[in-house]
Design a protein around this motif. Structure first.
Motif, PDB file in Angstrom:
ATOM      1  N   LEU A 253       0.837  -1.199   0.000  1.00  0.00           N
ATOM      2  CA  LEU A 253       0.000   0.000   0.000  1.00  0.00           C
ATOM      3  C   LEU A 253       0.874   1.252   0.000  1.00  0.00           C
ATOM      4  O   LEU A 253       0.650   2.189  -0.776  1.00  0.00           O
ATOM      5  N   ARG A 254       1.898   1.234   0.815  1.00  0.00           N
ATOM      6  CA  ARG A 254       2.781   2.404   0.893  1.00  0.00           C
ATOM      7  C   ARG A 254       3.613   2.564  -0.380  1.00  0.00           C
ATOM      8  O   ARG A 254       3.891   3.682  -0.813  1.00  0.00           O
ATOM      9  N   ALA A 255       3.997   1.447  -1.003  1.00  0.00           N
ATOM     10  CA  ALA A 255       4.782   1.527  -2.228  1.00  0.00           C
ATOM     11  C   ALA A 255       3.989   2.159  -3.362  1.00  0.00           C
ATOM     12  O   ALA A 255       4.537   2.878  -4.195  1.00  0.00           O
ATOM     13  N   HIS A 256       2.681   1.912  -3.399  1.00  0.00           N
ATOM     14  CA  HIS A 256       1.845   2.476  -4.457  1.00  0.00           C
ATOM     15  C   HIS A 256       1.344   3.881  -4.120  1.00  0.00           C
ATOM     16  O   HIS A 256       0.950   4.621  -5.031  1.00  0.00           O
ATOM     17  N   ALA A 257       1.354   4.250  -2.844  1.00  0.00           N
ATOM     18  CA  ALA A 257       0.908   5.597  -2.441  1.00  0.00           C
ATOM     19  C   ALA A 257       1.724   6.029  -1.229  1.00  0.00           C
ATOM     20  O   ALA A 257       1.235   6.006  -0.100  1.00  0.00           O
ATOM     21  N   PRO A 258       2.999   6.431  -1.442  1.00  0.00           N
ATOM     22  CA  PRO A 258       3.914   6.711  -0.326  1.00  0.00           C
ATOM     23  C   PRO A 258       3.426   7.793   0.624  1.00  0.00           C
ATOM     24  O   PRO A 258       3.753   7.755   1.818  1.00  0.00           O
ATOM     25  N   GLU A 259       2.674   8.760   0.125  1.00  0.00           N
ATOM     26  CA  GLU A 259       2.250   9.875   0.967  1.00  0.00           C
ATOM     27  C   GLU A 259       0.869   9.678   1.591  1.00  0.00           C
ATOM     28  O   GLU A 259       0.375  10.564   2.283  1.00  0.00           O
ATOM     29  N   LEU A 260       0.254   8.547   1.339  1.00  0.00           N
ATOM     30  CA  LEU A 260      -1.083   8.328   1.870  1.00  0.00           C
ATOM     31  C   LEU A 260      -1.025   8.106   3.381  1.00  0.00           C
ATOM     32  O   LEU A 260      -0.352   7.188   3.848  1.00  0.00           O
ATOM     33  N   PRO A 261      -1.721   8.923   4.159  1.00  0.00           N
ATOM     34  CA  PRO A 261      -1.731   8.712   5.604  1.00  0.00           C
ATOM     35  C   PRO A 261      -2.679   7.581   5.979  1.00  0.00           C
ATOM     36  O   PRO A 261      -3.810   7.522   5.506  1.00  0.00           O
ATOM     37  N   VAL A 262      -2.209   6.645   6.775  1.00  0.00           N
ATOM     38  CA  VAL A 262      -3.068   5.596   7.311  1.00  0.00           C
ATOM     39  C   VAL A 262      -3.099   5.768   8.821  1.00  0.00           C
ATOM     40  O   VAL A 262      -2.072   5.703   9.488  1.00  0.00           O
ATOM     41  N   HIS A 263      -4.283   6.009   9.365  1.00  0.00           N
ATOM     42  CA  HIS A 263      -4.403   6.354  10.775  1.00  0.00           C
ATOM     43  C   HIS A 263      -4.696   5.156  11.668  1.00  0.00           C
ATOM     44  O   HIS A 263      -4.398   5.185  12.859  1.00  0.00           O
ATOM     45  N   ALA A 264      -5.296   4.109  11.093  1.00  0.00           N
ATOM     46  CA  ALA A 264      -5.608   2.925  11.901  1.00  0.00           C
ATOM     47  C   ALA A 264      -5.631   1.688  11.016  1.00  0.00           C
ATOM     48  O   ALA A 264      -5.946   1.758   9.830  1.00  0.00           O
ATOM     49  N   VAL A 265      -5.299   0.554  11.625  1.00  0.00           N
ATOM     50  CA  VAL A 265      -5.337  -0.747  10.961  1.00  0.00           C
ATOM     51  C   VAL A 265      -6.127  -1.700  11.843  1.00  0.00           C
ATOM     52  O   VAL A 265      -5.891  -1.774  13.058  1.00  0.00           O
ATOM     53  N   VAL A 266      -7.083  -2.411  11.242  1.00  0.00           N
ATOM     54  CA  VAL A 266      -7.866  -3.422  11.951  1.00  0.00           C
ATOM     55  C   VAL A 266      -7.456  -4.787  11.414  1.00  0.00           C
ATOM     56  O   VAL A 266      -7.478  -5.025  10.197  1.00  0.00           O
ATOM     57  N   ALA A 267      -7.062  -5.695  12.309  1.00  0.00           N
ATOM     58  CA  ALA A 267      -6.608  -7.028  11.901  1.00  0.00           C
ATOM     59  C   ALA A 267      -7.179  -8.083  12.823  1.00  0.00           C
ATOM     60  O   ALA A 267      -7.278  -7.871  14.039  1.00  0.00           O
TER      61      ALA A 267
END
Length: 329
Positions: A253-267
């Motif tokens: 995800l970061r490789a395709h959109a390096p500047e995209l902020p991700v605030h939370a991850v649910v796993a």
């Protein structure tokens, strides 16, 4: 990825935008409808197989299948809504040309032809279902997905078409869309900019989730929106992500959109091979991690709407507790 803004805008009834396609997006929508009625589904339009692929090829329309599934997931929980949902999802089984076409796909395409308005046709089907939210395409034209894959002998090959990318046995290294700079659906861009929360995943990572980041106007809106972005990880790998760990999904995800902020991850804990490594990665990017059982109680690889809704609600409430703390995108 970075820390979130300091204050939520709509704590009582937040506006959610869910990005994806197919069963993964339907899982998100089934959970979100238990939290709010301010829901917008932004759906990938690259399907080139089955009923959708045939209608796309024959009539030059957007593939309607994933749009239909999203509408069905948002239907009113009444006899009326459930009956129309079941009709929308009904598929013909015949030896003739209608074989495997769904009623919903035909209805949606017929409305597009009658109205000459893609969004208007989807809104009308939503009204018929009493849908708890709105469904929009991510782009105004049909798209083709193309991927560079690393073969077993180390060479690179190109795989074209969503149906082929989704089942490739090789590691995907780069994703592209054709046309390369497709026009976004304006209403989808506006929804992202006006959202309080944006949900990415679950779903086929390369063929349903990441394509949204390759539509320039939609990508810009995701970077500029004041909404917080939450990623819901898959429960099990599919063909296109065989061998990928939870941390690999975030890395891609970061490789395709390096500047995209991700605030939370649910796993889900059953889907994470190394919780400590995932926690360290999230901590290094200012991303909150919520590890919670969100699959069905029978342990099948299906998200439970109540459990996923509870997890997403905990994410939202966790940020409500940050009001007054210094933070920024």
């Amino acid at each position: 990825m970075s820390t979130p803004p300091s204050a939520p805008r709509e704590p009582a009834n937040p506006a959610f935008v869910a990005l994806g396609g197919g069963h993964g997006l339907a899982a998100s929508l089934s959970a979100l409808r238990l939290m709010t009625d301010r829901i917008t589904a932004v759906v990938t339009v690259a399907d080139d197989g089955g009923s959708s692929g045939r209608l796309r090829e024959e009539l030059g329309v957007l593939p309607p299948g994933d749009l239909r599934m999203a509408l069905a997931a948002l239907c009113d929980d009444s006899e009326w809504g459930r009956t129309w949902r079941d009709l929308l999802q009904h598929r013909f089984a015949t030896d003739g040309p209608l074989d495997h076409h769904s009623v919903g796909n035909l209805l949606i395409v017929a409305l597009w032809q009658l109205l000459g308005d893609t969004v208007g046709g989807l809104d009308l089907v939503g009204r018929l279902l009493g849908a708890r939210g709105r469904v929009l395409p991510m782009a105004a034209v049909p798209l083709e997905i193309e991927a560079d894959v690393r073969c077993d002998d180390g060479t690179l090959a190109v795989v074209r078409g969503q149906t082929h990318v989704a089942v490739t046995p090789y590691r995907i290294e780069q994703l592209r869309l054709h046309p390369a700079d497709p026009p976004a659906c304006p209403e989808a861009v506006s929804a992202v900019r006006d959202a309080d929360w944006v949900v990415l995943g679950p779903g086929s990572w390369y063929s349903s989730v990441l394509p949204h980041l390759l539509v320039p106007e939609l990508r810009a809106a995701l970077h500029e929106t004041p909404a917080r972005i939450v990623v819901t990880l898959n429960l099990t790998p599919d063909d296109e992500t065989q061998g990928m760990r939870a941390v690999d999904h975030l890395a891609v995800l970061r490789a395709h959109a390096p500047e995209l902020p991700v605030h939370a991850v649910v796993a889900d804990p059953g889907s994470v091979d190394d919780v400590g490594e995932l926690a360290d990665l999230c901590a290094s990017t200012g991303t909150r991690l919520l590890v919670r059982q969100v699959r069905r109680g029978d342990q099948s690889a299906v998200h439970d709407p109540l459990r996923l809704a509870a997890a997403l609600r905990d994410v939202v409430e966790g940020y409500l507790g940050d009001v007054g703390t210094p933070a920024g995108r």
